[in-house]
Write a protein that holds these residues in place. Sequence first.
Motif, PDB file in Angstrom:
ATOM      1  N   THR A 289      20.602  15.509 -46.835  1.00  0.00           N
ATOM      2  CA  THR A 289      20.529  14.643 -45.654  1.00  0.00           C
ATOM      3  C   THR A 289      19.731  15.310 -44.538  1.00  0.00           C
ATOM      4  OG1 THR A 289      22.658  13.646 -46.213  1.00  0.00           O
ATOM      5  CG2 THR A 289      21.887  13.376 -43.957  1.00  0.00           C
ATOM      6  N   GLN A 290      19.975  16.599 -44.318  1.00  0.00           N
ATOM      7  CA  GLN A 290      19.238  17.299 -43.267  1.00  0.00           C
ATOM      8  C   GLN A 290      17.760  17.420 -43.606  1.00  0.00           C
ATOM      9  OE1 GLN A 290      21.014  20.494 -40.986  1.00  0.00           O
ATOM     10  NE2 GLN A 290      22.793  20.482 -42.347  1.00  0.00           N
ATOM     11  N   LEU A 291      17.431  17.710 -44.853  1.00  0.00           N
ATOM     12  CA  LEU A 291      16.036  17.809 -45.250  1.00  0.00           C
ATOM     13  C   LEU A 291      15.307  16.489 -45.038  1.00  0.00           C
ATOM     14  CD1 LEU A 291      16.382  19.852 -48.561  1.00  0.00           C
ATOM     15  CD2 LEU A 291      15.435  20.683 -46.406  1.00  0.00           C
ATOM     16  N   LEU A 292      15.990  15.382 -45.280  1.00  0.00           N
ATOM     17  CA  LEU A 292      15.371  14.074 -45.099  1.00  0.00           C
ATOM     18  C   LEU A 292      15.229  13.687 -43.633  1.00  0.00           C
ATOM     19  CD1 LEU A 292      17.224  12.082 -47.922  1.00  0.00           C
ATOM     20  CD2 LEU A 292      14.828  12.789 -47.942  1.00  0.00           C
ATOM     21  N   GLN A 293      16.173  14.119 -42.791  1.00  0.00           N
ATOM     22  CA  GLN A 293      16.212  13.611 -41.424  1.00  0.00           C
ATOM     23  C   GLN A 293      15.652  14.555 -40.363  1.00  0.00           C
ATOM     24  OE1 GLN A 293      20.521  12.303 -41.335  1.00  0.00           O
ATOM     25  NE2 GLN A 293      19.563  10.393 -40.698  1.00  0.00           N
ATOM     26  N   LEU A 294      15.619  15.859 -40.615  1.00  0.00           N
ATOM     27  CA  LEU A 294      15.075  16.768 -39.607  1.00  0.00           C
ATOM     28  C   LEU A 294      13.608  16.454 -39.354  1.00  0.00           C
ATOM     29  CD1 LEU A 294      16.743  20.138 -40.676  1.00  0.00           C
ATOM     30  CD2 LEU A 294      17.103  18.929 -38.511  1.00  0.00           C
ATOM     31  N   PRO A 295      13.122  16.650 -38.133  1.00  0.00           N
ATOM     32  CA  PRO A 295      11.736  16.276 -37.807  1.00  0.00           C
ATOM     33  C   PRO A 295      10.710  17.126 -38.553  1.00  0.00           C
ATOM     34  CG  PRO A 295      12.760  17.471 -35.990  1.00  0.00           C
ATOM     35  CD  PRO A 295      13.855  17.182 -36.965  1.00  0.00           C
ATOM     36  N   PRO A 296       9.523  16.570 -38.818  1.00  0.00           N
ATOM     37  CA  PRO A 296       8.467  17.322 -39.507  1.00  0.00           C
ATOM     38  C   PRO A 296       8.057  18.595 -38.779  1.00  0.00           C
ATOM     39  CG  PRO A 296       7.967  14.971 -39.498  1.00  0.00           C
ATOM     40  CD  PRO A 296       9.147  15.167 -38.603  1.00  0.00           C
ATOM     41  N   ALA A 297       8.302  18.657 -37.470  1.00  0.00           N
ATOM     42  CA  ALA A 297       7.934  19.844 -36.691  1.00  0.00           C
ATOM     43  C   ALA A 297       8.660  21.098 -37.165  1.00  0.00           C
ATOM     44  CB  ALA A 297       8.227  19.604 -35.213  1.00  0.00           C
ATOM     45  N   THR A 298       9.758  20.942 -37.908  1.00  0.00           N
ATOM     46  CA  THR A 298      10.463  22.115 -38.440  1.00  0.00           C
ATOM     47  C   THR A 298       9.663  22.804 -39.540  1.00  0.00           C
ATOM     48  OG1 THR A 298      11.623  20.714 -40.044  1.00  0.00           O
ATOM     49  CG2 THR A 298      12.738  21.135 -37.937  1.00  0.00           C
ATOM     50  N   GLY A 299       8.719  22.073 -40.134  1.00  0.00           N
ATOM     51  CA  GLY A 299       7.937  22.625 -41.228  1.00  0.00           C
ATOM     52  C   GLY A 299       8.451  22.211 -42.591  1.00  0.00           C
ATOM     53  N   PHE A 300       9.617  21.565 -42.643  1.00  0.00           N
ATOM     54  CA  PHE A 300      10.180  21.139 -43.935  1.00  0.00           C
ATOM     55  C   PHE A 300      10.883  19.785 -43.854  1.00  0.00           C
ATOM     56  CE2 PHE A 300      13.247  23.826 -41.748  1.00  0.00           C
ATOM     57  CZ  PHE A 300      14.407  23.073 -41.782  1.00  0.00           C
ATOM     58  N   GLY A 301      11.301  19.347 -42.671  1.00  0.00           N
ATOM     59  CA  GLY A 301      11.984  18.065 -42.534  1.00  0.00           C
ATOM     60  C   GLY A 301      11.025  16.897 -42.684  1.00  0.00           C
ATOM     61  N   LEU A 302      11.558  15.732 -43.085  1.00  0.00           N
ATOM     62  CA  LEU A 302      10.720  14.549 -43.295  1.00  0.00           C
ATOM     63  C   LEU A 302      10.842  13.531 -42.169  1.00  0.00           C
ATOM     64  CD1 LEU A 302      11.161  13.944 -47.135  1.00  0.00           C
ATOM     65  CD2 LEU A 302       9.497  15.374 -45.939  1.00  0.00           C
ATOM     66  N   GLY A 303      11.827  13.688 -41.285  1.00  0.00           N
ATOM     67  CA  GLY A 303      11.929  12.822 -40.116  1.00  0.00           C
ATOM     68  C   GLY A 303      12.330  11.386 -40.414  1.00  0.00           C
ATOM     69  N   LEU A 304      13.102  11.149 -41.464  1.00  0.00           N
ATOM     70  CA  LEU A 304      13.520   9.789 -41.794  1.00  0.00           C
ATOM     71  C   LEU A 304      14.705   9.358 -40.941  1.00  0.00           C
ATOM     72  CD1 LEU A 304      13.380   9.902 -45.719  1.00  0.00           C
ATOM     73  CD2 LEU A 304      11.535   9.387 -44.103  1.00  0.00           C
ATOM     74  N   GLY A 429      10.072  22.621 -30.190  1.00  0.00           N
ATOM     75  CA  GLY A 429       9.880  21.854 -28.966  1.00  0.00           C
ATOM     76  C   GLY A 429      10.932  22.256 -27.951  1.00  0.00           C
ATOM     77  N   ALA A 430      11.782  21.292 -27.580  1.00  0.00           N
ATOM     78  CA  ALA A 430      12.847  21.592 -26.619  1.00  0.00           C
ATOM     79  C   ALA A 430      14.213  21.646 -27.283  1.00  0.00           C
ATOM     80  CB  ALA A 430      12.852  20.536 -25.513  1.00  0.00           C
ATOM     81  N   ALA A 431      14.249  21.588 -28.604  1.00  0.00           N
ATOM     82  CA  ALA A 431      15.533  21.519 -29.305  1.00  0.00           C
ATOM     83  C   ALA A 431      15.702  22.690 -30.259  1.00  0.00           C
ATOM     84  CB  ALA A 431      15.643  20.205 -30.070  1.00  0.00           C
ATOM     85  N   TRP A 432      16.940  23.146 -30.410  1.00  0.00           N
ATOM     86  CA  TRP A 432      17.281  24.163 -31.398  1.00  0.00           C
ATOM     87  C   TRP A 432      17.715  23.458 -32.680  1.00  0.00           C
ATOM     88  CZ3 TRP A 432      16.439  29.276 -30.740  1.00  0.00           C
ATOM     89  CH2 TRP A 432      16.209  29.723 -29.445  1.00  0.00           C
ATOM     90  N   LEU A 433      16.969  23.727 -33.754  1.00  0.00           N
ATOM     91  CA  LEU A 433      17.201  23.042 -35.020  1.00  0.00           C
ATOM     92  C   LEU A 433      17.400  24.050 -36.144  1.00  0.00           C
ATOM     93  CD1 LEU A 433      14.457  20.264 -34.734  1.00  0.00           C
ATOM     94  CD2 LEU A 433      16.910  20.021 -34.311  1.00  0.00           C
ATOM     95  N   PRO A 434      18.068  23.638 -37.230  1.00  0.00           N
ATOM     96  CA  PRO A 434      18.289  24.566 -38.349  1.00  0.00           C
ATOM     97  C   PRO A 434      16.978  25.036 -38.964  1.00  0.00           C
ATOM     98  CG  PRO A 434      19.692  22.623 -38.550  1.00  0.00           C
ATOM     99  CD  PRO A 434      18.731  22.340 -37.448  1.00  0.00           C
ATOM    100  N   SER A 435      16.998  26.258 -39.469  1.00  0.00           N
ATOM    101  CA  SER A 435      15.842  26.803 -40.176  1.00  0.00           C
ATOM    102  C   SER A 435      16.025  26.597 -41.675  1.00  0.00           C
ATOM    103  CB  SER A 435      15.690  28.291 -39.872  1.00  0.00           C
ATOM    104  OG  SER A 435      16.788  29.013 -40.400  1.00  0.00           O
ATOM    105  N   PHE A 436      14.934  26.677 -42.417  1.00  0.00           N
ATOM    106  CA  PHE A 436      15.039  26.503 -43.860  1.00  0.00           C
ATOM    107  C   PHE A 436      15.781  27.682 -44.494  1.00  0.00           C
ATOM    108  CE2 PHE A 436      13.566  26.645 -48.274  1.00  0.00           C
ATOM    109  CZ  PHE A 436      13.902  25.358 -48.656  1.00  0.00           C
ATOM    110  N   SER A 437      15.710  28.842 -43.876  1.00  0.00           N
ATOM    111  CA  SER A 437      16.426  29.990 -44.445  1.00  0.00           C
ATOM    112  C   SER A 437      17.930  29.748 -44.442  1.00  0.00           C
ATOM    113  CB  SER A 437      16.101  31.261 -43.651  1.00  0.00           C
ATOM    114  OG  SER A 437      16.524  31.139 -42.302  1.00  0.00           O
ATOM    115  N   GLY A 438      18.441  29.099 -43.367  1.00  0.00           N
ATOM    116  CA  GLY A 438      19.869  28.773 -43.329  1.00  0.00           C
ATOM    117  C   GLY A 438      20.250  27.772 -44.405  1.00  0.00           C
TER     118      GLY A 438
END
Length: 496
Positions: A289-304, A429-438
Amino acid sequence: MGRPGTRTRRRPGLVLTVLALCGTVVAMQQTAMVPLLGDLPRLLHTTPDDASWMVTAALLAGAVATPIVSRLADVHGKRLLMTTSLAIMVAGSVIGAFADTLVLGIVARALQGAGLAVIPVGIAAMRDELPPERVPLGVALMSATLAVGAGAGLPLSGFVVSHLDWHAVFWVTGGAGALMLVAVPAVLNPPASVTRSAFDLPGALLLSAGLTALLLALTKGGAWGWTSPATVGCAVGGVLALLAFVPLELRSRSPLVNLRVARRRPVLLVNLASVLLGFAMYANMLVTTQLLQLPPATGFGLGLGTAEAGLWLAPSSLMFGIMAPVAAGLIRRIGAEATLLAGAAVMAGAYVARIAFSHALWQIVGGSVLVAAGTSLTFAAMPTLIIRAVPVTETSSANGLNTLLRSVGTFSSSAATTALTATGLHLVGAAWLPSFSGLSTVFAIAAGSAAVAGAIAVVLRATRQPEPGGTVPDLVLRPVPAGGGASAAARGPRRR
């Protein structure tokens, strides 16, 4: 309704269909409110943290109700307890359909969540209602409904709220529950006999208090703080209550949970595997769910969006239903232990692969589907192993305990995922988001959990008692009678 001892042969296909639909409907309660979490604070005039109780209440009620309802089903009959649980769920839906405050919403969701106890009782009912050769398929289908329903709840409720008032979610789930409330008594027989046994009220109260406190610590620890007085107090209080529960049950003449049966080696090992596999199963849903919904700016999220992500999670849920007949066939051909091992191996391998391949949509969905395929095999094998190892009078309660421990695994998975992703946050950006390593660390732990469950399957196979002449008990089994050994359960021999 019929009298105890009056049995009518039902068509197996009808029994399978009704019970599987029943399990799917009650399992939808796990995720029916998830698409609404962002809007509930506004709709109920509350805070986001308080609004999350609309999900937590259902999960806690399901965990607490499962061992109680399962034990009552062994005493008073599975048909009565399944219809009672469905009636409680429908009552919760009716209350929720008119709820305009947080308190009413939480009450409604708790009543809905109590319906989850139907699933282990339905697994036990399959043994009573189906011909022996159809039992593995019935058990596999009923086990799969826990994931199928949870997966279906996301897109269904997302679709409903996008076109109707949010209360319509309660009308939809309540209407489906009402249909099942009519269908279940029509296809299930009354119990062959009614056991007169006192209900273990002290044990029920102590177990409920211990589970509620411990699961609250796991689900709310991230929000409260893992070292906060509330989290530590709930954790310690829950553990102490469960420790006090053990001697109470050992002294009881009619225990809520028969610990003497639960500590038998096969049952104990399967229950341990259930915790590990529950952890691994839920990690798949959470991280995907996180991989699908995290924003593309994370480098791995799809932003759905939530609804779109729910649709891409649907193939994993459908895989559980698709794999049910495959799991049943494997159980008959190679044995429940080998099926458990195969499923755990698929899960572990898929999680290892997902650490490297989780960036494109096809990789995320394909990896999730592979994990689901392995999970389906394990979830079908575990109830079969439980049924084979316990007395006929303990079938529902033993499966209820196994389902409860699987829930403990899912709660633990949620807590671990929250903690691990929180330690690996990075600024986007202005938000703290999970990293792919986590997230990849969660994959690694889930792979390890599945691998240990596979090792347990090896031990179960190695310690299985052979029959004279080098045979092992057949895979379609009746539960052992009280005091009976493994060989007493066998319907017939099968060559190694």
